[in-house]
Design an enzyme around this catalytic site. Structure first.
Site, PDB file in Angstrom:
ATOM      1  N   ASP A  60       0.743  -1.212   0.101  1.00 35.55           N
ATOM      2  CA  ASP A  60       0.059  -0.177  -0.103  1.00 35.55           C
ATOM      3  C   ASP A  60       0.926   1.376  -0.118  1.00 35.55           C
ATOM      4  O   ASP A  60       1.332   1.471   1.083  1.00 35.55           O
ATOM      5  CB  ASP A  60      -0.945   0.152   1.163  1.00 35.55           C
ATOM      6  CG  ASP A  60      -1.743   1.322   1.355  1.00 35.55           C
ATOM      7  OD1 ASP A  60      -1.733   2.062   0.313  1.00 35.55           O
ATOM      8  OD2 ASP A  60      -2.662   1.523   2.421  1.00 35.55           O
ATOM      9  N   ASN A  86       2.820   5.307 -11.182  1.00 29.85           N
ATOM     10  CA  ASN A  86       1.502   5.389 -11.818  1.00 29.85           C
ATOM     11  C   ASN A  86       0.391   5.012 -10.861  1.00 29.85           C
ATOM     12  O   ASN A  86      -0.753   5.443 -11.098  1.00 29.85           O
ATOM     13  CB  ASN A  86       1.292   4.195 -13.114  1.00 29.85           C
ATOM     14  CG  ASN A  86       0.024   3.946 -13.266  1.00 29.85           C
ATOM     15  OD1 ASN A  86      -0.611   4.344 -13.944  1.00 29.85           O
ATOM     16  ND2 ASN A  86      -0.536   2.667 -12.901  1.00 29.85           N
ATOM     17  N   TYR A 150      -7.690  14.903  -5.930  1.00 32.16           N
ATOM     18  CA  TYR A 150      -7.096  14.394  -7.079  1.00 32.16           C
ATOM     19  C   TYR A 150      -6.211  15.423  -7.932  1.00 32.16           C
ATOM     20  O   TYR A 150      -4.998  15.411  -8.183  1.00 32.16           O
ATOM     21  CB  TYR A 150      -7.914  13.649  -8.074  1.00 32.16           C
ATOM     22  CG  TYR A 150      -7.402  12.884  -9.158  1.00 32.16           C
ATOM     23  CD1 TYR A 150      -6.981  11.597  -8.733  1.00 32.16           C
ATOM     24  CD2 TYR A 150      -7.611  13.170 -10.498  1.00 32.16           C
ATOM     25  CE1 TYR A 150      -6.384  10.793  -9.964  1.00 32.16           C
ATOM     26  CE2 TYR A 150      -7.135  12.316 -11.261  1.00 32.16           C
ATOM     27  CZ  TYR A 150      -6.477  11.215 -10.949  1.00 32.16           C
ATOM     28  OH  TYR A 150      -6.094  10.278 -12.006  1.00 32.16           O
ATOM     29  N   LYS A 154      -2.099  15.566  -8.615  1.00 33.49           N
ATOM     30  CA  LYS A 154      -1.946  15.277  -9.771  1.00 33.49           C
ATOM     31  C   LYS A 154      -1.263  16.588 -10.567  1.00 33.49           C
ATOM     32  O   LYS A 154      -0.065  16.620 -11.227  1.00 33.49           O
ATOM     33  CB  LYS A 154      -2.852  14.787 -10.622  1.00 33.49           C
ATOM     34  CG  LYS A 154      -3.395  13.429 -10.339  1.00 33.49           C
ATOM     35  CD  LYS A 154      -2.438  12.280 -10.541  1.00 33.49           C
ATOM     36  CE  LYS A 154      -2.741  11.051 -10.450  1.00 33.49           C
ATOM     37  NZ  LYS A 154      -1.920   9.935 -10.732  1.00 33.49           N
TER      38      LYS A 154
END
Length: 250
Positions: A60, A86, A150, A154
């Site tokens: 994890d 990724n 997110y 990112k």
């Protein structure tokens, strides 16, 4: 100048791919195998690709202690010359519902794990004066409703990659980013049901009039990971069907 300008002492080493068991990550593993690499896949789900040149490790990567342990063990045993980060999750929520625990988890996974892994393998890359680091960001880095955590993390990858590219370029180590748009994966279909009207509408809204496939992203990663491409660093390649030059509404 010919290809020998990018020749590597001791070869390109092993490639490590995070989130390599499913979706885009699995396609990246297959792409690197096709390019002749030996691959280590780190993932927290799925059995992983069975192949003589693939080693699958379950971890994890949002757990910093677990990431540190695995990184140290791999750095001690292997010369990792290519790192593709990724692994990712979305945790969609409109602004009033964003939870700090989700934000922290994505910071750990998208940014913290990248930093930990690069730091672990950097001494080997520096010693051999070769490295290929590819971070998988997202078209959502440009902004998308319900993607506070997110999009923030990112887009953070872009700043890290540019900074690392500047620091590491003199040592033969390149750092680049691939930013996918709507790609048909299980994670995508958790948000946009497969075959739904929403999916058809989204595909029709893209300039190329189709959704992306994991292999579209994997080929872009393959370019940045290629040992011959040492003159390309600090770049962001949007694999998004044109969504990055327009608007995108899910």
């Amino acid at each position: 100048m010919n290809a020998t300008a990018d020749a590597k002492p001791g070869g390109a080493g092993i490639a490590l791919v995070t989130g390599g068991s499913v979706g885009i990550g699995r396609a990246i593993v297959e792409q690197l195998l096709a390019q002749g690499q030996e691959v280590i896949s780190l993932a927290d789900r799925g059995p992983g690709l069975e192949h003589p040149r693939v080693r699958n490790i379950e971890v994890d990567l949002s757990d910093r202690a677990a990431t540190a342990r695995v990184a140290a063990e791999l750095a001690a045993r292997h010369e990792v010359g290519t790192l593709v980060h990724n692994a990712g999750v979305i945790r969609a929520a409109l602004l009033p519902e964003v939870r700090l625990e989700d934000f922290d988890a994505l910071v750990n996974l998208h940014l913290g794990a990248a930093l930990q892994l690069v730091q672990a393998f950097l001494p080997s890359m520096r010693a051999r004066r070769f490295g290929r680091i590819v971070l998988i960001s997202s078209r959502a880095a440009l902004g998308l409703a319900s993607r506070t955590s997110y999009s923030a993390t990112k887009s953070g990858m872009l700043g890290m990659a540019r900074t690392w590219a500047l620091e590491l370029a003199p040592e033969g180590i390149t750092v680049n980013v691939v930013a996918p748009g709507p790609i048909r994966t299980d994670m995508f279909h958790d948000v946009v049901p497969a075959g739904s009207e929403q999916e058809l509408r989204l595909a029709a809204s893209l300039p190329v009039r189709r959704l992306g496939e994991p292999e579209d992203v994997a080929r872009a990663v393959g370019f940045f990971a290629d040992a011959r491409n040492g003159f390309v660093t600090g770049q962001v390649l949007y694999v998004c069907g044109g969504a990055s030059v327009g608007t995108l509404a899910l």
